[in-house]
Motif scaffolding. Structure first.
Motif, short mmCIF file in Angstrom:
data_model
loop_
_atom_site.label_atom_id
_atom_site.label_comp_id
_atom_site.label_asym_id
_atom_site.label_seq_id
_atom_site.Cartn_x
_atom_site.Cartn_y
_atom_site.Cartn_z
N ILE A 191 -28.84 6.25 42.49
CA ILE A 191 -28.28 5.19 41.65
C ILE A 191 -28.39 5.56 40.19
CG2 ILE A 191 -28.59 2.78 40.94
CD1 ILE A 191 -29.53 2.21 43.83
N GLN A 192 -29.55 6.07 39.81
CA GLN A 192 -29.74 6.49 38.42
C GLN A 192 -28.80 7.64 38.06
OE1 GLN A 192 -33.74 7.80 37.60
NE2 GLN A 192 -33.42 7.93 35.40
N GLY A 193 -28.62 8.58 39.00
CA GLY A 193 -27.73 9.70 38.74
C GLY A 193 -26.28 9.27 38.60
N LEU A 194 -25.86 8.28 39.38
CA LEU A 194 -24.49 7.77 39.26
C LEU A 194 -24.28 7.10 37.91
CD1 LEU A 194 -24.04 6.32 42.86
CD2 LEU A 194 -22.67 8.14 41.83
N HIS A 195 -25.29 6.40 37.43
CA HIS A 195 -25.19 5.78 36.10
C HIS A 195 -25.10 6.85 35.01
CE1 HIS A 195 -25.49 1.53 36.98
NE2 HIS A 195 -26.56 1.71 37.74
N GLN A 196 -25.78 7.98 35.23
CA GLN A 196 -25.81 9.04 34.23
C GLN A 196 -24.66 10.02 34.38
OE1 GLN A 196 -29.69 10.72 34.87
NE2 GLN A 196 -30.75 9.11 33.70
N GLY A 197 -23.85 9.87 35.45
CA GLY A 197 -22.72 10.76 35.65
C GLY A 197 -23.09 12.13 36.14
N LEU A 198 -24.16 12.26 36.94
CA LEU A 198 -24.58 13.57 37.45
C LEU A 198 -23.54 14.12 38.42
CD1 LEU A 198 -28.42 13.13 38.11
CD2 LEU A 198 -27.29 14.09 36.10
N GLY A 212 -21.92 15.96 41.81
CA GLY A 212 -22.04 15.63 43.21
C GLY A 212 -23.10 16.40 43.95
N ASP A 213 -23.35 17.67 43.57
CA ASP A 213 -24.35 18.46 44.29
C ASP A 213 -25.76 17.92 44.07
OD1 ASP A 213 -24.15 19.15 41.63
OD2 ASP A 213 -24.72 21.25 41.94
N LEU A 214 -26.04 17.42 42.85
CA LEU A 214 -27.36 16.83 42.58
C LEU A 214 -27.53 15.50 43.32
CD1 LEU A 214 -27.66 17.58 38.75
CD2 LEU A 214 -28.72 18.81 40.65
N LEU A 215 -26.48 14.70 43.32
CA LEU A 215 -26.53 13.43 44.04
C LEU A 215 -26.71 13.67 45.54
CD1 LEU A 215 -23.60 11.56 42.24
CD2 LEU A 215 -26.04 11.21 41.87
N SER A 216 -26.01 14.68 46.04
CA SER A 216 -26.04 14.98 47.47
C SER A 216 -27.44 15.36 47.92
CB SER A 216 -25.07 16.11 47.78
OG SER A 216 -25.14 16.48 49.14
N GLU A 217 -28.19 16.07 47.09
CA GLU A 217 -29.53 16.50 47.48
C GLU A 217 -30.45 15.30 47.71
OE1 GLU A 217 -32.54 18.87 48.67
OE2 GLU A 217 -30.44 19.42 48.32
N ASP A 218 -30.38 14.32 46.81
CA ASP A 218 -31.21 13.12 46.98
C ASP A 218 -30.75 12.29 48.17
OD1 ASP A 218 -33.20 13.27 44.97
OD2 ASP A 218 -31.72 12.80 43.44
N LEU A 219 -29.46 12.30 48.44
CA LEU A 219 -28.95 11.58 49.61
C LEU A 219 -29.48 12.21 50.90
CD1 LEU A 219 -25.26 10.88 48.55
CD2 LEU A 219 -27.02 9.17 48.99
N ARG A 220 -29.54 13.54 50.92
CA ARG A 220 -30.09 14.22 52.09
C ARG A 220 -31.56 13.85 52.30
NH1 ARG A 220 -27.92 19.03 54.21
NH2 ARG A 220 -25.76 19.43 53.58
N ILE A 221 -32.31 13.76 51.22
CA ILE A 221 -33.74 13.39 51.33
C ILE A 221 -33.86 11.98 51.92
CG2 ILE A 221 -35.83 12.88 50.02
CD1 ILE A 221 -34.97 15.06 48.04
N CYS A 222 -33.02 11.08 51.45
CA CYS A 222 -33.02 9.72 51.97
C CYS A 222 -32.70 9.69 53.47
CB CYS A 222 -32.03 8.86 51.20
SG CYS A 222 -32.10 7.10 51.59
N LEU A 223 -31.70 10.47 53.85
CA LEU A 223 -31.34 10.57 55.27
C LEU A 223 -32.50 11.09 56.11
CD1 LEU A 223 -27.71 12.00 55.15
CD2 LEU A 223 -28.43 10.01 56.48
N GLU A 224 -33.18 12.11 55.61
CA GLU A 224 -34.29 12.70 56.35
C GLU A 224 -35.45 11.72 56.50
OE1 GLU A 224 -35.08 16.18 54.12
OE2 GLU A 224 -33.16 17.13 54.65
#
Length: 450
Positions: A394-401, A403-415
């Motif tokens: 959420i913070q990364g989306l607000h900061q405009g990061l 997709g690869d950086l956002l994807s890494e945190d999403l993978r951690i959440c999934l795991e």
């Protein structure tokens, strides 16, 4: 053995590819039918015989074929009389035929390994067996029936789609302006997922209290009737009652059920100034138990001084405090300025009103088998880590990061969510590839056509 010894009926279970074969060697059906030819999910009457042909007992044998059994394997349940001798002889005979004693929890372990239940459901089996009240029973039943797993599955499916869309953009990196996932939509989805993860994590405090019992400390001066009140609440003589001051020098704990909720009552040492070293240690433990308690019952037999009120309120800060005026059988006209409940612990007067006040102070919602409430510390820790990772998204989306950086945190959440149900990292990777494959097909069709 699936049942304790000493009952009218005892049940012995066998599971595994040879379970029906082994039982068939020692079972003799009334009509001569072999278990090997028996249809699945059927019950057969006959006798069990040892290796020398001696009849052990008349029994009923239930036959289950894989995968339609608790463990997902071929299984047999032998119902015989509950005599310790008979059960031991049956166990000895099947072991002689090639079976072995199951390890503790092995049946549920096999059910998990064979895909009959996920890890959270397997853990719920132990909670269901040890449930001591209606609320803990309902929570365990809900988890065993897969309600928690279903919630996690929905969250993971949403995360999988989000992750796959972001990673698909990386596969078309030569199209810089290409955006498969609108960032506003991703932000909205991430916030909704985070809200639900947070709600589940916050339910842990309620679940822990319901599972372990809500701690209630009974405090007050010496000889005001704390031990008598504890005995009344527990409906048994658990604590020593005496007119001598300072009888209770250590804390006494026990539980009772009020409206289907377990409360853990703690009788503490009487609070007073004393030179007795042992009694002083008990008073120090009283203060410690006040810190641990959720509800504090302050028992008095006369109006407390302002100094006493300030001291108790200070130590009971952020806790539910119930002031109780005891011994109203002697004098029910005490001038109390504090809101209080009047009782007679000795004669049990107004105890029902006190129990209702304790129940209301706990502020526990009615629990049904459809509610999802976290009771396992492992689940709570995984949810907290999942919350941390989705918060970074959420913070990364607000900061405009990117997709690869956002994807890494999403993978951690999934795991982290997958760990609750027993998912592995390789499984997450496989699921992401499967979704991406479908999306890639659609994307290629789009580029070829337009």
């Amino acid at each position: 053995m699936a049942t304790p010894t000493g009952g009218a009926i005892g049940v012995i279970r066998l599971s595994g590819p040879e379970s029906i074969v082994i039982t068939d060697r020692i079972f003799h059906a009334q009509r001569g039918k072999r278990l090997l030819q028996a249809k699945p999910n059927t019950i057969h009457y006959g006798t069990l015989q040892d290796l020398e042909g001696k009849v052990l007992d008349d029994v009923l044998v239930s036959v289950f074929h894989a995968p339609h059994s608790y463990t997902g394997e071929d299984s047999v349940e032998i119902s015989c009389h509950g005599s310790r001798y008979i059960l031991q002889q049956v166990l000895h005979t099947v072991i002689q035929q090639g079976a072995r004693q199951a390890r503790p929890g092995e049946y549920t372990e096999r059910a998990f390994l064979n895909g009959k239940m996920d890890l959270s459901q397997a853990e719920a089996v132990a909670d269901l067996v040890s449930a001591s009240n209606r609320a803990s029973h309902q929570m365990a039943l809900s988890q065993l029936r897969g309600h928690f797993s279903g919630e996690l599955s929905q969250l993971r499916n949403q995360l999988l789609k989000m992750t796959s869309l972001l990673e698909l953009e990386l596969d078309f990196s030569d199209h810089e302006d290409l955006e498969f996932a609108k960032r506003d939509d991703l932000l909205d989805l991430a916030e909704r997922i985070d809200k639900r993860i947070t709600e589940l994590a916050h339910s842990f405090q309620t679940g822990k209290a319901l599972k372990e019992g809500i701690p209630v400390a009974i405090i007050g001066k010496t000889n005001v009737g704390k031990s008598t009140l504890l005995n009344q609440l527990l409906h048994e003589d658990r604590a020593i009652v005496s007119d001598i001051h300072g009888t209770t020098r250590d804390v006494i704990e026990d539980t009772t059920d009020i409206h289907g909720i377990t409360f853990r009552f703690i009788d503490t040492a009487g609070i007073r100034h004393t030179q007795d070293t042992v009694e002083q240690l008990g008073i120090e433990r009283t203060y410690q138990k006040m810190e641990e308690a959720t509800i504090i019952l302050w028992l008095v037999d006369e109006p407390p001084t302002q100094k006493e009120i300030e001291e108790v309120r200070k130590r009971a800060e952020k806790k539910k405090l119930i002031v109780i005026l005891n011994k109203i059988d002697k004098n029910d006209k005490q001038d109390m300025t504090l809101p209080h409940l009047s009782i007679s612990a000795k004669y049990g007067k107004n105890l029902n009103a006190l129990e209702e006040a304790i129940y209301q102070a706990a502020n526990i919602p009615e629990v049904t088998e459809n509610d999802v409430i976290i009771t396992n510390a492992r689940h709570y820790e995984s949810l907290i880590r999942a919350h941390d990772s989705i918060s970074r998204v959420i913070q990364g989306l607000h900061q405009g990061l990117s997709g690869d950086l956002l994807s890494e945190d999403l993978r951690i959440c999934l795991e982290q969510l997958g760990e609750i149900t027993g998912g592995l990292r390789g499984k997450v990777e496989k699921q992401i590839r499967a979704v991406k494959c479908c999306l890639m097909t659609v994307a290629r069709y789009y580029f070829e056509r337009f």
